[in-house]
Design an enzyme around this catalytic site. Structure first.
Site, short mmCIF file in Angstrom:
data_model
loop_
_atom_site.label_atom_id
_atom_site.label_comp_id
_atom_site.label_asym_id
_atom_site.label_seq_id
_atom_site.Cartn_x
_atom_site.Cartn_y
_atom_site.Cartn_z
N GLU A 1 0.83 -1.20 0.00
CA GLU A 1 0.00 0.00 0.00
C GLU A 1 0.87 1.25 0.00
O GLU A 1 1.84 1.34 0.75
CB GLU A 1 -0.92 0.01 1.23
CG GLU A 1 -1.84 1.22 1.28
CD GLU A 1 -2.82 1.14 2.43
OE1 GLU A 1 -3.64 0.20 2.42
OE2 GLU A 1 -2.75 2.00 3.34
N THR B 168 -3.90 4.95 -1.32
CA THR B 168 -4.91 5.41 -0.38
C THR B 168 -5.64 6.66 -0.87
O THR B 168 -5.21 7.33 -1.80
CB THR B 168 -4.29 5.70 1.00
OG1 THR B 168 -3.32 6.74 0.87
CG2 THR B 168 -3.61 4.46 1.56
N TYR B 169 -6.72 6.97 -0.16
CA TYR B 169 -7.63 8.07 -0.51
C TYR B 169 -7.80 8.89 0.75
O TYR B 169 -8.21 8.38 1.79
CB TYR B 169 -8.96 7.42 -0.93
CG TYR B 169 -9.96 8.26 -1.66
CD1 TYR B 169 -9.79 8.52 -3.01
CD2 TYR B 169 -11.11 8.72 -1.03
CE1 TYR B 169 -10.76 9.24 -3.71
CE2 TYR B 169 -12.08 9.43 -1.71
CZ TYR B 169 -11.90 9.68 -3.06
OH TYR B 169 -12.86 10.38 -3.76
N ALA C 147 -8.86 11.57 3.79
CA ALA C 147 -10.11 11.81 4.50
C ALA C 147 -10.97 12.82 3.74
O ALA C 147 -10.49 13.86 3.29
CB ALA C 147 -9.82 12.33 5.91
N HIS D 255 -8.09 3.11 -3.65
CA HIS D 255 -8.99 3.26 -2.51
C HIS D 255 -10.11 4.23 -2.89
O HIS D 255 -9.89 5.22 -3.58
CB HIS D 255 -8.24 3.81 -1.30
CG HIS D 255 -7.31 2.83 -0.67
ND1 HIS D 255 -7.12 2.75 0.69
CD2 HIS D 255 -6.51 1.88 -1.21
CE1 HIS D 255 -6.24 1.81 0.97
NE2 HIS D 255 -5.85 1.27 -0.18
N ARG E 284 -15.60 2.84 4.03
CA ARG E 284 -16.51 3.90 4.48
C ARG E 284 -15.77 5.22 4.48
O ARG E 284 -16.25 6.22 3.98
CB ARG E 284 -17.04 3.59 5.88
CG ARG E 284 -18.14 4.55 6.33
CD ARG E 284 -18.24 4.64 7.85
NE ARG E 284 -17.11 5.35 8.44
CZ ARG E 284 -16.96 5.58 9.74
NH1 ARG E 284 -17.88 5.10 10.59
NH2 ARG E 284 -15.92 6.23 10.20
N ALA F 74 -19.63 1.10 3.71
CA ALA F 74 -18.86 0.34 2.73
C ALA F 74 -19.68 -0.76 2.06
O ALA F 74 -19.48 -1.05 0.88
CB ALA F 74 -17.62 -0.25 3.40
#
Length: 309
Positions: free
Chosen positions: A31, A62-63, A65, A91, A121, A141
């Protein structure tokens, strides 16, 4: 009794070279997070170049917040898909976006050749705030997985929490939510990081007892900065064993020594998971390759011929 050892097992453990008997029969994934600057982008692509020869099953990006890294995540994933032989996973979260907006992002990934989504989520934009679904968005999710499945035939990974998600009402409700995500069409679950093998094995047994038969992949976090990991662990309900703190004591000004301790701890965790039948590992690299590469080497993985990044 064997040659002074109390048991045959003890004799074998003493005589076998450490890790040398591992067959290399594992699958790994890595990741990364999208870079914020030119220097961070160089570091990311250096890490990708180093880890690519280990032929990971996939790599994910990743994505942030509240969708704060949406464009950078998309650009990074699209570049990996275009310029490397790696299978890239993006993500995607439910936070601060309508279903139409999420569908648009999913369509853009599909058009870019991305076939794997890590559906989450997601965390609210403000630290400590309570998650509130968008009025026109997915509530969690499980709904996101269902929506993505209707949109395109993505491969979908979801998150699992061996020590229970901080927002869950109970450990059982958390397991029930995981089952809903998998029943909605997810392919596998990847766990939050943890530091003791029994944590994973107990969770795996609990999931199986709940009727979950999908693959549950342990997420491995090599600890390069102990203070930072303590902060992250507090936010995601992960226990940091007392013995771990003792091992990092006095190493604040000794970066190389910290790296050695970190690699040793993570590799030992992986070895024990391997002994318990685990053959898939997901590494949270923090965009650095050295620790993950060393651990994979100890697990028996060796470089294979690939196209250069």
């Amino acid at each position: 009794m064997t040659l002074g050892f109390p048991s045959v097992e003890a004799a074998q453990a003493w005589q076998a070279p450490l890790y040398a008997d591992l067959a290399g029969d594992v699958n790994v994934s890595f990741e990364f997070f999208p870079p914020k600057s030119e220097k961070m982008e160089e570091q990311l692509w250096s890490a990708i170049q180093t880890l690519t020869p280990l032929a990971p099953k996939f790599v994910s990006v990743t994505y942030g917040a509240g969708g704060s890294t949406r464009e950078r995540t998309h650009n990074t994933v699209a570049r990996i898909a275009k310029e490397t032989p790696l299978s890239a996973a993006a993500h995607l979260t439910c936070v601060a976006a309508s279903r139409a907006e999420i569908d648009e992002v999913a369509d853009a990934y599909w058009e870019a050749g991305v076939r794997h989504i890590v559906a989450l989520r997601g965390d609210p934009p403000e630290m400590g705030a309570k998650f509130e679904p968008h009025p026109d968005g997915y509530k969690g999710a499980a709904e996101l997985v269902e929506g993505l499945r209707k949109r395109h035939p993505f491969e979908i990974s979801v998150a699992a929490y061996p020590e229970t998600h901080p927002d869950a009402q109970s450990a059982q409700s958390d397991i029930d939510n995981l089952k809903r995500k998998l029943d909605a069409g997810a392919t596998r679950a990847i766990t939050q990081f943890f530091f003791e093998p029994d944590t994973f094995f107990r969770f795996r047994d609990t999931a199986a007892a709940a009727g979950i038969d999908a693959d549950i992949i342990p997420g491995i976090m090599p600890v390069s900065n102990f203070a930072a990991v303590q902060r992250m662990s507090a936010m995601c309900n992960t226990d940091v064993p007392g013995w771990m703190g003792k091992l990092f004591e006095g190493l604040d000004d000794h970066a190389a020594a910290r790296q050695l301790v970190s690699a040793t701890l993570a590799a030992e965790l992986c070895r024990k998971l391997y002994a318990g039948g685990v053959r898939d590992f997901h590494f949270y690299t923090l965009n650095r390759a050295e620790l993950s590469y060393a651990i994979c080497h100890l697990l028996g993985l060796r470089p294979v011929a690939t196209n250069a990044v």
